[in-house]
Motif scaffolding. Structure first.
Motif, PDB file in Angstrom:
ATOM      1  N   ALA A   1      18.572 -44.082  -9.568  1.00 44.92           N
ATOM      2  CA  ALA A   1      19.606 -43.062  -9.753  1.00 44.92           C
ATOM      3  C   ALA A   1      20.965 -43.521  -9.232  1.00 44.92           C
ATOM      4  CB  ALA A   1      19.190 -41.763  -9.070  1.00 44.92           C
ATOM      5  N   ALA A   2      20.987 -44.483  -8.316  1.00 44.66           N
ATOM      6  CA  ALA A   2      22.259 -44.982  -7.794  1.00 44.66           C
ATOM      7  C   ALA A   2      23.077 -45.681  -8.874  1.00 44.66           C
ATOM      8  CB  ALA A   2      22.008 -45.940  -6.630  1.00 44.66           C
ATOM      9  N   GLY A   3      22.445 -46.118  -9.943  1.00 41.96           N
ATOM     10  CA  GLY A   3      23.163 -46.808 -11.012  1.00 41.96           C
ATOM     11  C   GLY A   3      23.578 -45.921 -12.170  1.00 41.96           C
ATOM     12  N   LEU A   4      23.373 -44.610 -12.028  1.00 45.66           N
ATOM     13  CA  LEU A   4      23.707 -43.702 -13.126  1.00 45.66           C
ATOM     14  C   LEU A   4      25.211 -43.451 -13.216  1.00 45.66           C
ATOM     15  CD1 LEU A   4      20.895 -41.006 -12.816  1.00 45.66           C
ATOM     16  CD2 LEU A   4      21.185 -42.702 -14.648  1.00 45.66           C
ATOM     17  N   ARG A   5      25.686 -43.349 -14.422  1.00 42.64           N
ATOM     18  CA  ARG A   5      27.072 -42.924 -14.672  1.00 42.64           C
ATOM     19  C   ARG A   5      27.112 -41.399 -14.724  1.00 42.64           C
ATOM     20  NH1 ARG A   5      26.688 -46.934 -19.483  1.00 42.64           N
ATOM     21  NH2 ARG A   5      27.326 -48.876 -18.529  1.00 42.64           N
ATOM     22  N   PRO A   6      28.297 -40.797 -14.654  1.00 38.98           N
ATOM     23  CA  PRO A   6      28.378 -39.344 -14.821  1.00 38.98           C
ATOM     24  C   PRO A   6      27.851 -38.936 -16.201  1.00 38.98           C
ATOM     25  CG  PRO A   6      30.435 -40.221 -13.946  1.00 38.98           C
ATOM     26  CD  PRO A   6      29.591 -41.397 -14.332  1.00 38.98           C
ATOM     27  N   VAL A   7      27.308 -37.743 -16.271  1.00 35.67           N
ATOM     28  CA  VAL A   7      26.783 -37.224 -17.539  1.00 35.67           C
ATOM     29  C   VAL A   7      27.924 -37.107 -18.542  1.00 35.67           C
ATOM     30  CG1 VAL A   7      25.664 -35.268 -18.663  1.00 35.67           C
ATOM     31  CG2 VAL A   7      24.944 -35.963 -16.376  1.00 35.67           C
ATOM     32  N   GLY A   8      27.729 -37.643 -19.718  1.00 31.79           N
ATOM     33  CA  GLY A   8      28.749 -37.546 -20.763  1.00 31.79           C
ATOM     34  C   GLY A   8      28.717 -36.193 -21.447  1.00 31.79           C
ATOM     35  N   PRO A   9      29.837 -35.806 -22.042  1.00 25.05           N
ATOM     36  CA  PRO A   9      29.874 -34.515 -22.734  1.00 25.05           C
ATOM     37  C   PRO A   9      29.041 -34.542 -24.009  1.00 25.05           C
ATOM     38  CG  PRO A   9      31.913 -35.724 -23.105  1.00 25.05           C
ATOM     39  CD  PRO A   9      31.099 -36.530 -22.132  1.00 25.05           C
ATOM     40  N   ARG A  10      28.681 -33.378 -24.481  1.00 28.60           N
ATOM     41  CA  ARG A  10      27.978 -33.210 -25.739  1.00 28.60           C
ATOM     42  C   ARG A  10      28.767 -32.232 -26.605  1.00 28.60           C
ATOM     43  NH1 ARG A  10      25.660 -36.729 -23.166  1.00 28.60           N
ATOM     44  NH2 ARG A  10      23.411 -37.130 -23.151  1.00 28.60           N
ATOM     45  N   LEU A  11      28.597 -32.342 -27.897  1.00 26.54           N
ATOM     46  CA  LEU A  11      29.254 -31.412 -28.807  1.00 26.54           C
ATOM     47  C   LEU A  11      28.616 -30.033 -28.704  1.00 26.54           C
ATOM     48  CD1 LEU A  11      29.559 -33.654 -31.999  1.00 26.54           C
ATOM     49  CD2 LEU A  11      31.334 -33.177 -30.287  1.00 26.54           C
ATOM     50  N   GLU A  12      29.434 -29.011 -28.849  1.00 27.57           N
ATOM     51  CA  GLU A  12      28.919 -27.637 -28.872  1.00 27.57           C
ATOM     52  C   GLU A  12      28.261 -27.358 -30.222  1.00 27.57           C
ATOM     53  OE1 GLU A  12      28.799 -25.657 -26.314  1.00 27.57           O
ATOM     54  OE2 GLU A  12      29.908 -27.042 -25.014  1.00 27.57           O
ATOM     55  N   PHE A  13      27.477 -26.304 -30.276  1.00 25.60           N
ATOM     56  CA  PHE A  13      26.747 -25.943 -31.500  1.00 25.60           C
ATOM     57  C   PHE A  13      27.684 -25.871 -32.701  1.00 25.60           C
ATOM     58  CE2 PHE A  13      24.909 -23.058 -34.591  1.00 25.60           C
ATOM     59  CZ  PHE A  13      23.577 -23.455 -34.641  1.00 25.60           C
ATOM     60  N   GLY A  14      28.797 -25.189 -32.562  1.00 24.25           N
ATOM     61  CA  GLY A  14      29.716 -24.997 -33.683  1.00 24.25           C
ATOM     62  C   GLY A  14      30.415 -26.290 -34.127  1.00 24.25           C
ATOM     63  N   GLU A  15      30.438 -27.317 -33.259  1.00 26.89           N
ATOM     64  CA  GLU A  15      31.033 -28.599 -33.616  1.00 26.89           C
ATOM     65  C   GLU A  15      30.063 -29.507 -34.376  1.00 26.89           C
ATOM     66  OE1 GLU A  15      33.954 -29.947 -30.183  1.00 26.89           O
ATOM     67  OE2 GLU A  15      32.051 -29.243 -29.335  1.00 26.89           O
ATOM     68  N   ALA A  16      28.781 -29.283 -34.179  1.00 26.47           N
ATOM     69  CA  ALA A  16      27.784 -30.185 -34.757  1.00 26.47           C
ATOM     70  C   ALA A  16      26.826 -29.507 -35.739  1.00 26.47           C
ATOM     71  CB  ALA A  16      26.966 -30.825 -33.638  1.00 26.47           C
ATOM     72  N   CYS A  17      26.878 -28.184 -35.806  1.00 27.46           N
ATOM     73  CA  CYS A  17      25.884 -27.469 -36.598  1.00 27.46           C
ATOM     74  C   CYS A  17      26.536 -26.372 -37.423  1.00 27.46           C
ATOM     75  CB  CYS A  17      24.848 -26.789 -35.676  1.00 27.46           C
ATOM     76  SG  CYS A  17      24.125 -27.872 -34.448  1.00 27.46           S
ATOM     77  N   CYS A  18      25.860 -26.009 -38.495  1.00 27.27           N
ATOM     78  CA  CYS A  18      26.226 -24.791 -39.216  1.00 27.27           C
ATOM     79  C   CYS A  18      24.941 -24.162 -39.714  1.00 27.27           C
ATOM     80  CB  CYS A  18      27.186 -25.065 -40.363  1.00 27.27           C
ATOM     81  SG  CYS A  18      26.484 -26.078 -41.687  1.00 27.27           S
ATOM     82  N   VAL A  19      24.961 -22.862 -39.862  1.00 28.28           N
ATOM     83  CA  VAL A  19      23.822 -22.109 -40.370  1.00 28.28           C
ATOM     84  C   VAL A  19      24.255 -21.506 -41.699  1.00 28.28           C
ATOM     85  CG1 VAL A  19      22.198 -20.221 -39.958  1.00 28.28           C
ATOM     86  CG2 VAL A  19      23.029 -21.611 -38.034  1.00 28.28           C
ATOM     87  N   LEU A  20      23.574 -21.828 -42.776  1.00 23.05           N
ATOM     88  CA  LEU A  20      23.953 -21.355 -44.104  1.00 23.05           C
ATOM     89  C   LEU A  20      22.995 -20.253 -44.569  1.00 23.05           C
ATOM     90  CD1 LEU A  20      24.689 -24.793 -45.774  1.00 23.05           C
ATOM     91  CD2 LEU A  20      26.302 -23.240 -44.668  1.00 23.05           C
TER      92      LEU A  20
END
Length: 196
Positions: free
Chosen positions: A177-196
């Protein structure tokens, strides 16, 4: 199989799991690798084609064969990891379909169509590579997937017959765990998904 997992399982598989670059000095046994494969092979692929092939690089000699193909700091990661899997796919996977999917001739679309075979092998082999990561995490192991390498060099060093093709690499072990980088961001639902 209709109950959702509890939070601890979701944390181990997804929410608190991380991609590791540094490793503790703990071995991964042959038994663990066999358990890992026994889990990942159960994941679905189209027509049960199972095109992924795995080379578990553990010995110093095998790591030296892999080293020239690695870019940047990936060489150091592979040298320090207990095991690095070459996640590959078999370009002639369809030859196993009579065994894996005997319901009908599922190999027919691929026998004389190398492009269709390559697409199916890469797609389904990538799925199986993702199952490898989840299976490893389920067994209490950490993973460090990477794509910074020369595929042609890996294929020449490990797959001389030309039928297996490297897809990506994934180091497996107990992450430091000492070699881990900070957690990177993820896209929100509305940025990556759509419901049709």
């Amino acid at each position: 199989m209709t109950q959702p997992f509890d939070t601890a399982v979701l944390d181990q598989l997804f929410l608190k799991a991380r991609s590791h670059n540094a490793w503790l000095d703990r071995d991964v046994s042959d038994d663990q690798l066999q358990q890992l494969y026994a889990l990942l092979r159960q994941g679905p692929t189209s027509n049960n084609c199972c095109p992924a092939r795995f080379v578990f690089v553990r010995s110093a000699e095998a790591k030296q064969r892999l080293l020239p193909a690695l870019k940047g700091h990936n060489g150091e990661k592979v040298l320090l990891a207990p095991v690095t899997a070459i996640v590959a796919y078999d370009s002639r996977f369809f030859e196993r379909l009579p065994q894996l999917f005997p319901i009908y001739d599922a190999a027919a679309p691929y026998r004389d169509n190398p492009q269709a075979a390559q697409i199916a092998a890469l797609r389904n082999g990538s799925l199986q590579g993702a199952y490898l990561i989840l299976a490893a995490r389920a067994l209490g192991l950490d993973c460090g997937p990477m794509s910074g390498f020369d595929n042609a060099q890996v294929d020449a060093a490990f797959f001389a017959d030309g039928h297996w093709k490297s897809n990506f690499l994934c180091s497996i072990g107990y992450g430091d765990a000492a070699g881990l980088r900070p957690v990177g961001p993820r896209l929100e639902f509305g940025e990556a998904c759509c419901v049709l």
